[in-house]
Write an enzyme that holds these catalytic residues in place. Structure first.
Site, mmCIF file in Angstrom:
data_model
loop_
_atom_site.group_PDB
_atom_site.id
_atom_site.type_symbol
_atom_site.label_atom_id
_atom_site.label_comp_id
_atom_site.label_asym_id
_atom_site.label_seq_id
_atom_site.Cartn_x
_atom_site.Cartn_y
_atom_site.Cartn_z
ATOM 1 C CD GLU A 1 -2.890 -1.166 0.588
ATOM 2 O OE1 GLU A 1 -3.144 -0.128 -0.188
ATOM 3 O OE2 GLU A 1 -3.504 -2.102 0.545
ATOM 4 C CB CYS B 1 -2.161 6.641 2.116
ATOM 5 S SG CYS B 1 -3.352 5.692 3.145
HETATM 6 P P1 NAP Z 1 8.416 4.782 4.414
HETATM 7 O O1 NAP Z 1 9.393 5.821 4.569
HETATM 8 O O2 NAP Z 1 8.492 4.194 3.249
HETATM 9 O O3 NAP Z 1 8.497 3.828 5.572
HETATM 10 C C1 NAP Z 1 7.742 2.735 5.696
HETATM 11 C C2 NAP Z 1 8.174 1.681 6.574
HETATM 12 O O4 NAP Z 1 9.113 0.843 5.831
HETATM 13 C C3 NAP Z 1 8.669 2.026 7.920
HETATM 14 O O5 NAP Z 1 8.274 1.269 8.806
HETATM 15 C C4 NAP Z 1 10.399 1.985 7.733
HETATM 16 O O6 NAP Z 1 10.872 1.930 8.674
HETATM 17 C C5 NAP Z 1 10.258 0.809 6.720
HETATM 18 N N1 NAP Z 1 11.410 0.931 5.916
HETATM 19 C C6 NAP Z 1 11.815 2.076 5.133
HETATM 20 N N2 NAP Z 1 12.946 1.526 4.449
HETATM 21 C C7 NAP Z 1 13.130 0.394 4.571
HETATM 22 C C8 NAP Z 1 14.298 -0.719 4.170
HETATM 23 N N3 NAP Z 1 14.934 -0.115 3.362
HETATM 24 N N4 NAP Z 1 13.805 -1.909 4.746
HETATM 25 C C9 NAP Z 1 12.887 -2.432 5.583
HETATM 26 N N5 NAP Z 1 12.026 -1.443 5.874
HETATM 27 C C10 NAP Z 1 12.002 -0.063 5.671
HETATM 28 O O7 NAP Z 1 7.021 5.553 4.449
HETATM 29 P P2 NAP Z 1 6.545 6.626 5.819
HETATM 30 O O8 NAP Z 1 7.387 7.874 5.550
HETATM 31 O O9 NAP Z 1 6.500 5.784 7.000
HETATM 32 O O10 NAP Z 1 4.872 6.676 5.333
HETATM 33 C C11 NAP Z 1 4.522 7.710 4.441
HETATM 34 C C12 NAP Z 1 4.257 7.164 3.146
HETATM 35 O O11 NAP Z 1 3.426 5.907 3.246
HETATM 36 C C13 NAP Z 1 3.372 8.090 2.290
HETATM 37 O O12 NAP Z 1 3.872 8.043 0.955
HETATM 38 C C14 NAP Z 1 1.955 7.546 2.081
HETATM 39 O O13 NAP Z 1 1.308 7.810 1.064
HETATM 40 C C15 NAP Z 1 2.124 6.213 2.422
HETATM 41 N N6 NAP Z 1 1.006 5.485 3.013
HETATM 42 C C16 NAP Z 1 0.162 4.557 2.128
HETATM 43 C C17 NAP Z 1 -0.903 3.935 2.966
HETATM 44 C C18 NAP Z 1 -1.540 2.952 2.157
HETATM 45 O O14 NAP Z 1 -2.605 2.259 2.738
HETATM 46 N N7 NAP Z 1 -1.424 3.006 0.913
HETATM 47 C C19 NAP Z 1 -1.251 4.241 4.110
HETATM 48 C C20 NAP Z 1 -0.135 4.989 4.850
HETATM 49 C C21 NAP Z 1 1.000 5.764 4.377
HETATM 50 P P3 NAP Z 1 11.493 3.032 9.625
HETATM 51 O O15 NAP Z 1 10.478 3.840 10.182
HETATM 52 O O16 NAP Z 1 12.228 2.468 10.743
HETATM 53 O O17 NAP Z 1 12.496 3.789 8.747
#
Ligand code: NAP
Length: 513
Positions: free
Chosen positions: A256, A293
């Site tokens: 997602e 999101c």
């Molecule tokens: P993110 O930076 O992609 O992080 C998401 C998760 O992935 C976090 O738990 C992060 O851990 C982990 N992560 C990041 N890099 C990783 C790697 N290389 N290996 C393993 N895990 C890794 O996203 P975010 O900033 O938290 O969230 C914002 C984004 O999420 C927005 O773009 C939003 O649109 C999207 N979103 C989508 C939905 C949906 O249902 N479609 C819902 C909510 C949010 P750490 O925090 O420890 O870095």
């Protein structure tokens, strides 16, 4: 300073080192730290699969549904504490924290209710048998059985409660053990909820696990029959998809990701429909400071309504109180962190370079906060009269209180603009012309996971453009990640395996009846 411990192998384990800070985005105070350094993820996963999975699968769907109900009671009893944590760690006002905390509890309750009536046999049969030989001497029946792997949830920062429970509800009901990895920035709430559930001794040992921080080998330790459900940015999803466990070994992966969702005012555009659209856009810009999101990022209106919608949005937005969520008069609180603030401000500058500014909260709203280095950003609405050639608006998700208004010529143009998002989670349509609403729904369904149709009849009872209801599918094709979640019993399919069983019709019947 509390270091959030990790719950793996049936015990709380502290990661090594000082850990990364979990901060209050308004005051800058360090609230806790997270560390997953030095954890043995292979041992943790083996324990979850063998102990947690085996014990969960020994229960019926209805018994597992009772476990969900028991979790609901624990979470409800501690609700005030969760709101307090949300205020401090997410910088959200009470109403916005409710979307996350109560949204999670509601979703769990919904699945508890669905599951209470579910029998294994009712879920097992996927369709009816098809003959494979003359006179139906040999046939095939598709069946669904619970996966024996574990479900790893890698979650985004914006829903530390709902993000866990909307996934865990379906996994636990299916009999699949969970390893939750919340986003580090807001791990505190997820951790506290899991701790309360573990302390209440509701679930079998190994059924619910949490790891805070980013452990080495988090994906390497997976088995090919494990499942990963990811929520976060498209960039992170892309890098995870490239991991050999997912790319080569077939670990099931649901993503997602980001989405540039649309709100469309119908061509009839009467004043009522326009009022409904304006109200919803303002709500979506301000709830959780636009960090959803599903939030509206693009607003499409008939050319004749462009100026009126711009004026109505500016008029409503200038009255929004923005600031420290501790102040009772504040309606819109903070972004989740100063790094998110900087990313959002950069996105605003990029859009500013190629769009008109229709409302600029940075100038027109006085932020009410005492701390200088807070992460609060007021709403900004851009406009473009050339949406077909705009270089960014259909591609770039600015994950904050930012949206762009654009005019369309006719229905086809409006629907084509929405599709330029290349796969979105949701589009909402505002019109009192039922024929147009139906036509738009069918056209938008091809590129959207959910289509939200609003006319006067539903104005007071509708659930909101951005609210994800467990009854409806959540996810979107293409750019939105291609994932599917929720949608009633559909959600359980991710945690089940589908097999085509071929045999004598009598044998097949005995399996499913
Ligand atoms: P993110 O930076 O992609 O992080 C998401 C998760 O992935 C976090 O738990 C992060 O851990 C982990 N992560 C990041 N890099 C990783 C790697 N290389 N290996 C393993 N895990 C890794 O996203 P975010 O900033 O938290 O969230 C914002 C984004 O999420 C927005 O773009 C939003 O649109 C999207 N979103 C989508 C939905 C949906 O249902 N479609 C819902 C909510 C949010 P750490 O925090 O420890 O870095």
């Amino acid at each position: 300073m509390t270091k959030l411990a990790n719950y793996l192998e049936g015990r709380w384990q502290e990661g090594a080192g000082a850990g990364a800070p979990v901060l209050d985005p308004v005051t800058g105070e360090t609230l806790a730290t997270v560390s997953a350094d030095g954890l043995d993820m292979a041992a943790a996963y083996a324990f979850a699969r063998e102990k947690g999975g085996t014990a969960l699968r020994a229960l019926s769907y209805a018994q597992r549904a009772e476990l969900l109900s028991a979790i609901v009671k624990v979470l409800q009893a501690n609700r005030d504490k969760y709101f307090e944590i949300s205020l401090k760690n997410s910088g959200t006002v009470q109403n916005d924290s409710g979307v996350d905390v109560d949204g999670g509890i509601y979703t769990l309750s919904y699945y508890a209710k669905l599951g209470s009536k579910l029998t294994a046999k009712a879920l097992m049969a996927d369709g009816t048998p098809d003959a494979l030989a003359r006179d139906n001497a040999f046939a095939t029946q598709h069946i669904l059985v619970p996966a024996h792997g574990l479900a790893l949830f890698i979650n985004a920062f914006n829903f530390p409660s709902w993000g866990l429970w909307e996934k865990a509800a379906a996994a636990l009901l299916s009999g699949v053990p969970v390893v939750a990895k919340p986003a580090s920035a807001t791990a505190w709430l997820t951790h506290e909820m899991v701790k309360d559930v573990i302390d209440a001794n509701i679930l079998p040992t190994g059924a619910l696990n949490i790891v805070c921080g980013r452990p080495a080998g988090m994906l390497d330790a997976l088995d090919p029959l494990d499942l990963v459900s990811f929520t976060g940015s498209a960039d992170t999803a892309a890098s995870l998809r490239d991991h050999p466990k997912i790319k080569h070994e077939g670990v099931r992966f649901n993503a997602e990701t980001d989405s540039v969702n649309s709100a469309i005012l119908g061509p009839d555009a009467d004043d009522d429909a326009m009022g409904l659209l304006v109200r919803e856009v303002v709500r979506e810009l301000t709830i959780k400071s636009g960090q959803k999101c599903t939030a509206i990022r693009r607003i499409m209106v008939p050319e004749s309504r462009y100026a009126a919608v711009a004026a109505a949005l500016a008029d409503k937005l200038k009255g929004i109180t923005v600031g420290d969520p501790r102040n009772e008069n504040i309606r819109m609180g903070s972004l989740v962190s100063t790094s998110q603030r900087d990313a959002i401000l950069q996105g605003i500058s990029q859009l500013e370079a190629c769009s008109d500014i229709l409302f600029d909260g940075r100038k027109d709203i006085a932020i009410q906060a005492d701390h200088a280095n807070h992460a609060i950003v007021p709403p900004v609405v851009f406009g473009t009269t050339t949406p077909d050639t705009h270089p960014l608006v259909h591609q770039m998700e600015v994950f904050g209180p930012v949206a762009t208004l654009m005019p369309y010529r006719d229905t086809d143009h409006a629907l084509a603009l929405a599709r330029r998002g290349m796969g979105s989670l949701v589009a909402s349509v505002y019109s009192n012309d039922s024929t147009f609403l139906a036509q738009a729904a069918v056209a938008l369904a091809e590129s959207h996971g959910r289509v939200h149709l609003i006319n006067n009849d539903v104005a007071k009872v509708q659930t909101g453009h951005g609210n994800v209801m467990p009854q409806s599918n959540h996810g979107g094709p293409g750019r939105a990640g291609g994932g599917e979640e929720l949608g009633g019993l559909r959600a359980l399919r991710f945690y089940h395996r589908l097999a085509a069983v071929q045999g004598a019709p009598g044998v097949l019947e005995a399996i499913v009846n």
